[in-house]
Design an enzyme around this catalytic site. Sequence first.
Site, PDB file in Angstrom:
ATOM      1  N   SER A   1     -37.013 -30.789 -90.540  1.00 16.45           N
ATOM      2  CA  SER A   1     -36.184 -29.478 -89.942  1.00 16.45           C
ATOM      3  C   SER A   1     -36.212 -29.621 -88.554  1.00 16.45           C
ATOM      4  O   SER A   1     -37.248 -29.709 -87.810  1.00 16.45           O
ATOM      5  CB  SER A   1     -36.770 -28.223 -90.735  1.00 16.45           C
ATOM      6  OG  SER A   1     -36.086 -27.134 -90.055  1.00 16.45           O
TER       7      SER A   1
ATOM      8  N   ARG B   1       1.840 -12.685 -79.825  1.00 19.15           N
ATOM      9  CA  ARG B   1       0.517 -13.866 -80.124  1.00 19.15           C
ATOM     10  C   ARG B   1      -0.177 -13.236 -81.245  1.00 19.15           C
ATOM     11  O   ARG B   1      -0.006 -11.854 -81.660  1.00 19.15           O
ATOM     12  CB  ARG B   1      -0.278 -13.514 -78.914  1.00 19.15           C
ATOM     13  CG  ARG B   1      -0.910 -12.230 -78.458  1.00 19.15           C
ATOM     14  CD  ARG B   1      -1.367 -12.199 -77.171  1.00 19.15           C
ATOM     15  NE  ARG B   1      -1.664 -10.939 -76.744  1.00 19.15           N
ATOM     16  CZ  ARG B   1      -1.985 -10.435 -75.403  1.00 19.15           C
ATOM     17  NH1 ARG B   1      -2.253 -11.185 -74.542  1.00 19.15           N
ATOM     18  NH2 ARG B   1      -2.483  -9.341 -75.357  1.00 19.15           N
TER      19      ARG B   1
ATOM     20  N   TYR C   1     -28.779 -28.323 -94.424  1.00 16.76           N
ATOM     21  CA  TYR C   1     -28.431 -26.884 -94.255  1.00 16.76           C
ATOM     22  C   TYR C   1     -28.967 -26.494 -92.869  1.00 16.76           C
ATOM     23  O   TYR C   1     -29.454 -27.069 -92.101  1.00 16.76           O
ATOM     24  CB  TYR C   1     -29.503 -26.159 -94.995  1.00 16.76           C
ATOM     25  CG  TYR C   1     -31.104 -26.157 -94.933  1.00 16.76           C
ATOM     26  CD1 TYR C   1     -31.599 -25.422 -93.859  1.00 16.76           C
ATOM     27  CD2 TYR C   1     -32.041 -27.335 -95.623  1.00 16.76           C
ATOM     28  CE1 TYR C   1     -32.958 -25.722 -93.673  1.00 16.76           C
ATOM     29  CE2 TYR C   1     -33.233 -27.512 -95.130  1.00 16.76           C
ATOM     30  CZ  TYR C   1     -33.707 -26.708 -94.414  1.00 16.76           C
ATOM     31  OH  TYR C   1     -34.912 -26.825 -94.022  1.00 16.76           O
TER      32      TYR C   1
ATOM     33  N   HIS D   1      -6.720  -0.509 -72.161  1.00 15.91           N
ATOM     34  CA  HIS D   1      -7.683  -1.610 -71.690  1.00 15.91           C
ATOM     35  C   HIS D   1      -8.892  -1.542 -72.602  1.00 15.91           C
ATOM     36  O   HIS D   1      -9.635  -2.454 -73.335  1.00 15.91           O
ATOM     37  CB  HIS D   1      -7.794  -1.621 -70.282  1.00 15.91           C
ATOM     38  CG  HIS D   1      -8.949  -2.821 -70.083  1.00 15.91           C
ATOM     39  ND1 HIS D   1     -10.369  -2.439 -69.629  1.00 15.91           N
ATOM     40  CD2 HIS D   1      -8.461  -4.015 -69.686  1.00 15.91           C
ATOM     41  CE1 HIS D   1     -11.026  -3.398 -69.355  1.00 15.91           C
ATOM     42  NE2 HIS D   1      -9.988  -4.642 -69.368  1.00 15.91           N
TER      43      HIS D   1
ATOM     44  N   MET E   1      -6.473 -11.715 -66.063  1.00 18.65           N
ATOM     45  CA  MET E   1      -5.862 -12.275 -65.021  1.00 18.65           C
ATOM     46  C   MET E   1      -4.510 -11.635 -64.484  1.00 18.65           C
ATOM     47  O   MET E   1      -4.097 -10.449 -64.925  1.00 18.65           O
ATOM     48  CB  MET E   1      -5.183 -13.683 -65.518  1.00 18.65           C
ATOM     49  CG  MET E   1      -6.375 -14.724 -65.351  1.00 18.65           C
ATOM     50  SD  MET E   1      -5.888 -16.298 -65.924  1.00 18.65           S
ATOM     51  CE  MET E   1      -5.419 -15.931 -67.568  1.00 18.65           C
TER      52      MET E   1
ATOM     53  N   ARG F   1       4.011 -14.365 -64.913  1.00 21.66           N
ATOM     54  CA  ARG F   1       2.711 -13.836 -65.660  1.00 21.66           C
ATOM     55  C   ARG F   1       1.816 -14.913 -66.130  1.00 21.66           C
ATOM     56  O   ARG F   1       2.225 -16.098 -66.516  1.00 21.66           O
ATOM     57  CB  ARG F   1       3.334 -12.962 -66.878  1.00 21.66           C
ATOM     58  CG  ARG F   1       4.106 -12.036 -66.735  1.00 21.66           C
ATOM     59  CD  ARG F   1       4.751 -11.337 -67.939  1.00 21.66           C
ATOM     60  NE  ARG F   1       4.146 -10.140 -68.369  1.00 21.66           N
ATOM     61  CZ  ARG F   1       4.262  -9.462 -69.458  1.00 21.66           C
ATOM     62  NH1 ARG F   1       5.211 -10.293 -70.288  1.00 21.66           N
ATOM     63  NH2 ARG F   1       3.626  -8.729 -69.879  1.00 21.66           N
TER      64      ARG F   1
ATOM     65  N   GLY G   1      -6.023  -8.728 -69.991  1.00 22.55           N
ATOM     66  CA  GLY G   1      -6.207  -7.941 -68.613  1.00 22.55           C
ATOM     67  C   GLY G   1      -7.122  -8.632 -67.730  1.00 22.55           C
ATOM     68  O   GLY G   1      -7.446  -8.353 -66.704  1.00 22.55           O
TER      69      GLY G   1
ATOM     70  N   GLU H   1     -39.043 -31.563 -83.449  1.00 25.10           N
ATOM     71  CA  GLU H   1     -38.883 -30.718 -82.314  1.00 25.10           C
ATOM     72  C   GLU H   1     -39.465 -31.332 -81.132  1.00 25.10           C
ATOM     73  O   GLU H   1     -39.290 -30.499 -80.028  1.00 25.10           O
ATOM     74  CB  GLU H   1     -39.628 -29.295 -82.522  1.00 25.10           C
ATOM     75  CG  GLU H   1     -40.793 -29.254 -83.009  1.00 25.10           C
ATOM     76  CD  GLU H   1     -41.220 -27.764 -83.456  1.00 25.10           C
ATOM     77  OE1 GLU H   1     -40.606 -27.037 -82.895  1.00 25.10           O
ATOM     78  OE2 GLU H   1     -42.186 -27.768 -84.007  1.00 25.10           O
TER      79      GLU H   1
ATOM     80  N   ARG I   1     -43.837 -22.566 -92.627  1.00 25.52           N
ATOM     81  CA  ARG I   1     -44.210 -23.799 -91.389  1.00 25.52           C
ATOM     82  C   ARG I   1     -45.790 -23.268 -90.927  1.00 25.52           C
ATOM     83  O   ARG I   1     -46.037 -22.054 -91.108  1.00 25.52           O
ATOM     84  CB  ARG I   1     -43.172 -23.199 -90.321  1.00 25.52           C
ATOM     85  CG  ARG I   1     -43.279 -24.351 -89.192  1.00 25.52           C
ATOM     86  CD  ARG I   1     -44.083 -23.951 -88.026  1.00 25.52           C
ATOM     87  NE  ARG I   1     -44.004 -22.699 -87.138  1.00 25.52           N
ATOM     88  CZ  ARG I   1     -43.048 -22.387 -86.123  1.00 25.52           C
ATOM     89  NH1 ARG I   1     -42.469 -23.346 -85.704  1.00 25.52           N
ATOM     90  NH2 ARG I   1     -43.292 -21.195 -85.718  1.00 25.52           N
TER      91      ARG I   1
ATOM     92  N   CYS J   1     -33.968 -25.223 -87.945  1.00 26.27           N
ATOM     93  CA  CYS J   1     -34.294 -23.868 -87.940  1.00 26.27           C
ATOM     94  C   CYS J   1     -34.434 -23.096 -86.731  1.00 26.27           C
ATOM     95  O   CYS J   1     -35.114 -22.097 -86.813  1.00 26.27           O
ATOM     96  CB  CYS J   1     -35.482 -23.723 -88.956  1.00 26.27           C
ATOM     97  SG  CYS J   1     -36.907 -24.695 -88.189  1.00 26.27           S
TER      98      CYS J   1
ATOM     99  N   ASN K   1     -35.036 -25.141 -80.917  1.00 32.83           N
ATOM    100  CA  ASN K   1     -35.628 -24.296 -79.593  1.00 32.83           C
ATOM    101  C   ASN K   1     -36.511 -25.174 -78.773  1.00 32.83           C
ATOM    102  O   ASN K   1     -36.308 -25.426 -77.685  1.00 32.83           O
ATOM    103  CB  ASN K   1     -36.441 -23.021 -80.236  1.00 32.83           C
ATOM    104  CG  ASN K   1     -35.457 -22.139 -81.091  1.00 32.83           C
ATOM    105  OD1 ASN K   1     -34.566 -22.040 -80.939  1.00 32.83           O
ATOM    106  ND2 ASN K   1     -36.365 -21.420 -81.813  1.00 32.83           N
TER     107      ASN K   1
ATOM    108  N   LYS L   1       1.230 -17.441 -74.536  1.00 34.50           N
ATOM    109  CA  LYS L   1       2.318 -16.503 -74.368  1.00 34.50           C
ATOM    110  C   LYS L   1       3.523 -17.390 -74.191  1.00 34.50           C
ATOM    111  O   LYS L   1       4.805 -17.261 -74.743  1.00 34.50           O
ATOM    112  CB  LYS L   1       2.248 -15.897 -72.925  1.00 34.50           C
ATOM    113  CG  LYS L   1       3.283 -14.795 -72.718  1.00 34.50           C
ATOM    114  CD  LYS L   1       3.141 -14.174 -71.281  1.00 34.50           C
ATOM    115  CE  LYS L   1       1.842 -13.509 -71.029  1.00 34.50           C
ATOM    116  NZ  LYS L   1       1.896 -12.140 -71.192  1.00 34.50           N
TER     117      LYS L   1
HETATM  118  C1  PEP Z   1     -38.074 -24.258 -82.773  1.00 33.94           C
HETATM  119  O1  PEP Z   1     -38.621 -24.959 -81.954  1.00 33.94           O
HETATM  120  O2  PEP Z   1     -36.917 -24.572 -82.937  1.00 33.94           O
HETATM  121  C2  PEP Z   1     -38.552 -23.602 -83.924  1.00 33.94           C
HETATM  122  C3  PEP Z   1     -37.759 -23.006 -84.808  1.00 33.94           C
HETATM  123  O3  PEP Z   1     -39.773 -23.273 -83.839  1.00 33.94           O
HETATM  124  P1  PEP Z   1     -40.229 -21.996 -82.856  1.00 33.94           P
HETATM  125  O4  PEP Z   1     -39.211 -21.308 -82.383  1.00 33.94           O
HETATM  126  O5  PEP Z   1     -41.342 -21.082 -83.497  1.00 33.94           O
HETATM  127  O6  PEP Z   1     -41.232 -22.855 -81.854  1.00 33.94           O
HETATM  128 MG    MG Z   2     -40.933 -24.969 -82.382  1.00 39.23          MG
END
Ligand code: PEP
Ligand code: MG
Length: 881
Positions: A768, A340, A855, A458, A107, A96, A105, A749, A620, A835, A772, A26
Amino acid sequence: MSKKYVYFFGEFAPKDGSIRDLLGGKGAGLTEMTKAGMPVPQGFTITTEACNKYYDDSKKISPDIIEQIYLNVDKLEKISNKKFGDAKNPLLVSVRSGPKFSMPGMMDTVLNLGINDEVCEGLAKLTSNERFAYDSYRRFIQMYADVVESLGKDSFEEILEAQKIKKGAKNDTELTASDLKEIVELYKKKYFELKKENFPTDPKAQLLAAVTAVFRSWNNPRAIYYRKMNDISHDIGTAVNVQMMVFGNMGNDSGTGVAFSRNPANGEDHIYGEFLMNAQGEDVVAGIRTPLDIEELKKINPKVYDEFCKTAKTLERFYKNMQDMEFTIEKGKLYMLQTRNGKRTAQAALKVACDLYDEGLINKKEAVLLVEPSQLDSLLHPTFDTKALKTAKPIGNALPASPGAACGHVVFNAEDAVTWAKDKKPVILVRVETSPEDIEGMYYAKGILTARGGMTSHAAVVARGIGTCCVAGCTALTINEKERFFMLNGSKVKEGDIISLDGSTGNIYIGQIPTVSATISGNFGRVMSWADEIRSLKVRANADTPKDAKTAVGFGAQGIGLTRTEHMFFEETRIEAVREMIVSKTKEQRVKALEKILPMQRTDFEGIYEEMQELPVTIRYLDPPLHEFLPTEEKDIKEIAKKLNITTDELKDVIVKLHEFNPMMGHRGCRLAVSFPEIAEMQTRAVIEAAINVSRRHKDWKITPEIMIPLVGELKELKFVKDIVVKTADEIISKSDIKLNYSVGTMIEIPRAALLADEIAKEADFFSFGTNDLTQMTFGFSRDDAGKFLDSYYDNKIYQNDPFAKIDQIGVGKLVEMATVLGRKTKPNLKVGVCGEHGGDPSSVEFFHKVGLTYVSCSPYRVPVARLAAAHAEIKYPRKK
Ligand code: PEP
Ligand code: MG
């Protein structure tokens, strides 16, 4: 000289792009409009740094900042020729909030600051408008009590409502000067009753208290929640703008409004907004009085309308973006209070980007940057089937405030929306009007329906911001919150009933309307093709079935980065065979079970190759956390025992032995193949035979399977499994008429694999990152259990985000970067992907781009999001020369 914390509008001249960081959105807009000579009521901005200092100084505004505020008040007094607290010619200001990223909305704001009894009387004389003076005073007391002193709105609203009833007034505007005078007295009494002190009369004290309140509001629960949902850092603070008041409530030649330079719902190029005559800003956004369409202003005051349209176009050209503006008309003169970049739906963002490009105002890169990747999500979900819509009869219609096709159970408050949604019940939140307190419920709802408020209310603004379907201002709707039902044109709908909302037409239906899948075409297709030209990071999809693969290709995936082969067995008819394999006591039993699995896998792989044609497919190998597959029901146990020709007790004994205390760190991934090589053998057969079969059917296709070994932590472990794969594959290929190439890579992993990536790369054709598991094991908390305690980490600001959703760049990300460098030290051209879930999260995609991955791979529905995020990353951090 001490550090500068306060800038008069127009004073700050940035040398780099930091104006927004310091002055907030602002403040930056007000300074830039002032410099461009637009009609901006003057004032000053207290910087975001001052806000952060306030928190560093134990929530106190330091004396040097106070001094700078007062110096700027003096300057404002000189420029305006008015004086704070001067009954003859008083200066009134608005205070403001204004953070770098707009948080509509969330703050606090205080208007009409500077009034006390004498000032009010002076104001009445000066303007010859007693009604206006007392209306401003009562608004100020009410806002100040609520925002600065946290005394709430309700007791003041009650007084106002009671007075309206007493006077037979329907609208606030029907109250006379003496009615308002009475209200002011009652307000002051109420203030004393609640606060045990008199309403403050010194404008400077009022000002400091209001500035403090705005700083404080940076950390109110709804602002914190909004930042969490929108990935805004908690550390950047808000600026505060102190601006001379101009009055939209000075009579019927005055007014106030908000407008967009283009339609924020669909992107069409026309001024789009609402206003109210004889009103102040909060009346428009709060949805209390239903505002008029901006087109009406053309009739009421064509000169002001024209000037506003011209200003809007100028601002649009200056910012190269659609603008969201606030204005006030004081006695027929236009003032700009804010500009804005406007929040818009995904559909509008795409159209605005294409239109501004076609108008020659921006290039392709700038156009691509105008669309937020995460916004696309709303376009990738199903829309109502047009055939079904033709036959369905709406029970009502209102403003199509935010597009989308929403079906769900009706709930009447935000808390229920959250609880029901957490219970996996889709909900439609039905409210008279929404307020910032409803924010969490709005996030959880599939759709929002309101009885009051316009396109800039809102509900409408927030819904568009978060990409949720919203139908607003349904005046025919009456809600009985107590008995939990609503009536709409004779139809009664109870809590829990299912309704459908069409956010593109504003239609409301009883029941569930069937939906169809989304496609990428028109403006969407155009922007995506520009993104593809720009980006260097490739985007693949995680797909386990031919159907997923088809969806992925439709959304522009450049291959499959992860097929989780164990997911192919979730179906009732297939899980039996996997269970048999898992509980087998002997190799013979296992081989028998695997033989049942082989044709299923082969058929699935063939289907996937058929869909993907020559695009790369990474398969996999089995990685089933055992607890997800073991039989638990007595009936299943009996059946499997029969098949294996053992007693149920014997089988139960096996199951007990297989029980793991932490299945996430258990006998899964390549560990299974180390214990039972026949599993890797069978899977290799399936992968290679499927590729040969499809290659036979399509002689001109060159299929090159990518086999991926999961959960590797040691070079010898990878080599052990790879040897089985190579031996089996080469044997099949040598006997085949098809010459087939394949590669064998690994997932990174387990932290140990990341640490030893240079070693591991000796045996891996590609990497890869399974982010997770890498997140789970780096943090040391299970991905299945972390959700139960992570909330306290967010509440205590230890973590800002769920590390399973957004990559932890400094920890897990460090391992990713390091392993990429180490892997490529061994193999300079090593293909490296990711992945895990993070592959579809825009900020994580930017990180993966920066560290040089080949990728990202994500769920098919997030492929367009990742494509656009990869283009944004390339523009911000170019890799292409
Ligand atoms: C991961 O661990 O990131 C993965 C892609 O394998 P999964 O989720 O099947 O363990
Ligand atoms: Mg995994």
